[in-house]
Design an enzyme around this catalytic site. Structure first.
Site, PDB file in Angstrom:
ATOM      1  N   GLU A 147      -1.345  -9.153   3.177  1.00  0.00           N
ATOM      2  CA  GLU A 147      -1.163  -9.733   4.527  1.00  0.00           C
ATOM      3  C   GLU A 147      -2.475 -10.186   5.155  1.00  0.00           C
ATOM      4  O   GLU A 147      -2.492 -11.097   5.974  1.00  0.00           O
ATOM      5  CB  GLU A 147      -0.442  -8.737   5.444  1.00  0.00           C
ATOM      6  CG  GLU A 147      -1.200  -7.457   5.810  1.00  0.00           C
ATOM      7  CD  GLU A 147      -0.975  -6.292   4.846  1.00  0.00           C
ATOM      8  OE1 GLU A 147      -0.594  -6.561   3.676  1.00  0.00           O
ATOM      9  OE2 GLU A 147      -1.190  -5.130   5.228  1.00  0.00           O
ATOM     10  N   HIS A 198      -3.484  -5.044   0.378  1.00  0.00           N
ATOM     11  CA  HIS A 198      -2.894  -5.604   1.602  1.00  0.00           C
ATOM     12  C   HIS A 198      -2.951  -7.124   1.572  1.00  0.00           C
ATOM     13  O   HIS A 198      -3.863  -7.717   2.155  1.00  0.00           O
ATOM     14  CB  HIS A 198      -3.655  -5.091   2.829  1.00  0.00           C
ATOM     15  CG  HIS A 198      -3.470  -3.636   3.077  1.00  0.00           C
ATOM     16  ND1 HIS A 198      -2.438  -3.137   3.820  1.00  0.00           N
ATOM     17  CD2 HIS A 198      -4.177  -2.566   2.651  1.00  0.00           C
ATOM     18  CE1 HIS A 198      -2.513  -1.815   3.865  1.00  0.00           C
ATOM     19  NE2 HIS A 198      -3.565  -1.435   3.161  1.00  0.00           N
ATOM     20  N   CYS A 255       0.821  -1.200   0.000  1.00  0.00           N
ATOM     21  CA  CYS A 255       0.000   0.000   0.000  1.00  0.00           C
ATOM     22  C   CYS A 255       0.869   1.270   0.000  1.00  0.00           C
ATOM     23  O   CYS A 255       1.396   1.636  -1.032  1.00  0.00           O
ATOM     24  CB  CYS A 255      -0.981  -0.042   1.161  1.00  0.00           C
ATOM     25  SG  CYS A 255      -2.456   0.924   0.823  1.00  0.00           S
TER      26      CYS A 255
HETATM   27  N1  GLN Z   1      -1.982   6.744   2.811  1.00  0.00           N
HETATM   28  C1  GLN Z   1      -2.151   5.999   1.618  1.00  0.00           C
HETATM   29  C2  GLN Z   1      -3.540   6.159   1.024  1.00  0.00           C
HETATM   30  O1  GLN Z   1      -4.445   6.574   1.678  1.00  0.00           O
HETATM   31  C3  GLN Z   1      -1.840   4.546   1.838  1.00  0.00           C
HETATM   32  C4  GLN Z   1      -2.814   3.846   2.732  1.00  0.00           C
HETATM   33  C5  GLN Z   1      -2.304   2.573   3.302  1.00  0.00           C
HETATM   34  O2  GLN Z   1      -1.098   2.309   3.288  1.00  0.00           O
HETATM   35  N2  GLN Z   1      -3.185   1.747   3.850  1.00  0.00           N
HETATM   36  O3  GLN Z   1      -3.735   5.843  -0.134  1.00  0.00           O
END
Ligand code: GLN
Length: 546
Positions: A519, A517, A388
């Site tokens: 994970e 994600h 992410c």
């Molecule tokens: N801050 C970034 C976004 O909002 C990444 C979010 C995250 O890593 N879950 O896109």
């Protein structure tokens, strides 16, 4: 309804592993041939965990259907090997929101709506609904916090009313802590005796007590606890500290916990089944050959004088699963990205690692350090997995240092940047203007199409996959062509919206950034393919040497 409901409440103090105990008991019952689901109740006013600070509350776990919930839901998924849905998660805020909405819609027929019984009844309805949805024989309901707190009293009331509604179908378990003070060297039962009294004052009594402690509880203390808690000594189940939480189902099985639960419901015992698959997992954990050293670069580690890794629990578990699958014991190193901002020379420490993970994150603190670390991994061929924010930072790094767009950035950090390589997702602008932050990120499961002959495609071994998301910003397609020309490989794309979901590099042992994600979908018995491929590359870094 012939379903069985088991409430799990905590005594003495928080953080003793109620979630792991609940998940482990679920696993034991599941391996006896029953269908099990688990519900987490968070007593906070927050409607979900999405708006809570991860240092305070730990990781925000995302369900397939896009709920932002407590990390315990992740434990349920990992132990039960099933997807837990949004209906299985509730908070005080969420329950009240439904009650108030129903009242506004005249759903209570104009009568006075009261805290009791209307709030606990809403909780009960949700439990029934989740049970039906999962078609579960057993529903485990973990009530957050400890007995005696003001916050969770309405949920305890729901447990009490539920037992009145289904007298033969409800059991209560108290997970309590037995300290062994260093100065005494003896396990003390008194705090738990008091927790039982507090529970009784709420109209509940425990059918079983799980005795969490550093050590296994012995017979005299079981007997003592039994006498003061209205349970038999064999209804006290010991839960000593273990090296890995995955040992807990076996610890329970050794004490015939599953059998005892079945018996307490007067249920016919199924032919003796052992936790076979789970035992195999523990054998593979015990039989690893050598270590693999993985650095996790984040910022949600410290609270006062203490370092916690709770904010990254699914990432940590996914690394563990993948390491065991590669026959290695994971050695995790916590690295604070801010340190690389203050002293770039520190980046050299990354060379001692076999691989680096940068997990999700929000905001500007530590981001420049992350970008520096990614550059170091790219240039020094250290296996890298970006999750992410870790993917978004990899794109920024590539744009700055390879494409030479010096002020390339995400508009999350610099809304006026000349080169917004990462920008807001469509429709997010209005939400931010309205101050509408709760539950409005791109959440839940989306498909991702994988490009042929890429690391991602090889790792997954499938042309399309579904992965869970939680973000507000995305890869800006206006820079796609230029970045691709400069060597960045786009290996995964959302087929409907054409959003870039995976980037990677050629001529590197492993360099993959994913917008989602992975994970959240890794389970001990089925490690996530990307983590597996990443750890494989990390093991390869030292040429298979230990
Ligand atoms: N801050 C970034 C976004 O909002 C990444 C979010 C995250 O890593 N879950 O896109």
């Amino acid at each position: 309804m012939s379903h069985k409901f088991i409430f799990v409440v905590g005594g003495v103090m928080s953080g003793v592993g109620k979630g792991a105990a609940t998940a482990s008991l679920g696993r034991v019952l599941q391996e006896k041939g029953y269908k099990v689901t688990a519900i987490k109740i968070d007593p906070y006013i927050n409607v979900d965990a999405g708006t809570m600070n991860p240092v305070e509350h730990g990781e925000v776990f995302v369900t397939v259907d896009g709920d932002e919930c407590d990390q315990d839901v992740g434990n349920y998924e990992r132990f039960l090997e099933t997807s837990i849905l949004s209906i299985n998660y509730m908070t005080t805020g969420r329950v009240y929101q439904s009650v108030i909405q129903r009242e506004r819609n005249l759903g209570y027929g104009g009568r006075t709506v009261q805290v009791v019984p209307d709030v606990p009844n809403e909780v009960i309805e949700r439990i029934e609904h989740a049970t039906e949805r999962a078609n579960a024989d057993f529903t485990l309901i973990e009530i957050g916090g400890t007995v005696g707190e003001y916050e969770n009293i309405l949920f305890l009331e729901a447990a009490r009313l539920m037992r009145m509604k289904y007298p033969d179908q409800v059991r209560n378990i108290l997970v309590s802590y037995m300290p062994v003070p260093g100065t005494l060297g003896e396990m003390k039962t008194k705090p738990t005796q008091q927790a039982v009294r507090t529970m009784m004052a709420a109209g509940l009594y425990p059918d079983f007590v799980i005795a969490r402690s550093t050590l296994q509880i012995d017979e005299p203390r079981k007997a003592k606890l039994a006498m003061f808690s209205n349970v038999h000594a064999d209804q006290v189940i010991g839960a000593p500290d273990v090296k890995s939480i995955y040992e807990i189902p076996i610890v329970f099985e050794q004490q015939k916990f599953g059998e005892k639960i079945l018996k307490s419901f007067g249920m016919k015992e199924l032919p003796e089944k052992k936790v076979v698959k789970w035992k195999k997992l523990l054998t593979s954990i015990a039989n690893t050959k050598g270590e693999v050293k993985i650095g996790v670069i984040g910022k949600y580690f410290s609270t006062g004088d203490f370092t916690l890794s709770d904010a990254y629990i699914s990432v940590i578990e996914a690394i563990k699963h993948a390491s065991w699958a590669n026959g290695r014991t994971p050695k995790l190193v916590w690295l604070n990205s801010e340190a690389y901002e203050k002293s770039p020379a520190k980046l050299k420490e990354l060379s001692d690692l076999d691989g680096v993970v940068i997990p999700g994150g929000f905001g500007s603190r530590g981001i420049e350090g992350k970008i520096k670390a990614i550059r170091y991994c790219r240039e020094n061929k250290i296996p890298y997995l970006g999750l992410c924010y870790g993917m978004q930072c990899a794109v920024i790094e590539y744009a700055r240092n390879v494409l030479k767009l010096k002020d390339a950035n995400t508009t999350e950090i610099n809304p006026k940047t000349k080169h917004p390589v990462i920008h807001l997702l469509p429709g997010q602008d209005e939400k931010i203007k309205e101050g509408n932050y709760g539950g409005t990120l791109r959440l839940g499961s989306y498909p991702c199409k994988l490009a042929a002959n890429t690391t991602a495609r090889k790792a997954y071994g499938a042309p399309q996959v579904d992965e869970r998301h939680r973000h507000r910003y995305e890869f800006n397609n206006e820079y796609r062509e230029a970045l691709e020309k400069a060597g960045l490989v786009i290996s995964g794309v959302n087929p409907e919206q054409d959003l870039v979901e995976i980037v990677e590099l050629k001529n590197h042992p492993f360099f993959v950034g994913v917008q989602f994600h992975p994970e959240f979908q890794s389970r001990p018995l089925s490690p996530h393919p990307l983590f597996k491929a990443f750890v494989k590359a990390a093991v390869g870094k030292k040429g298979g040497k230990d």
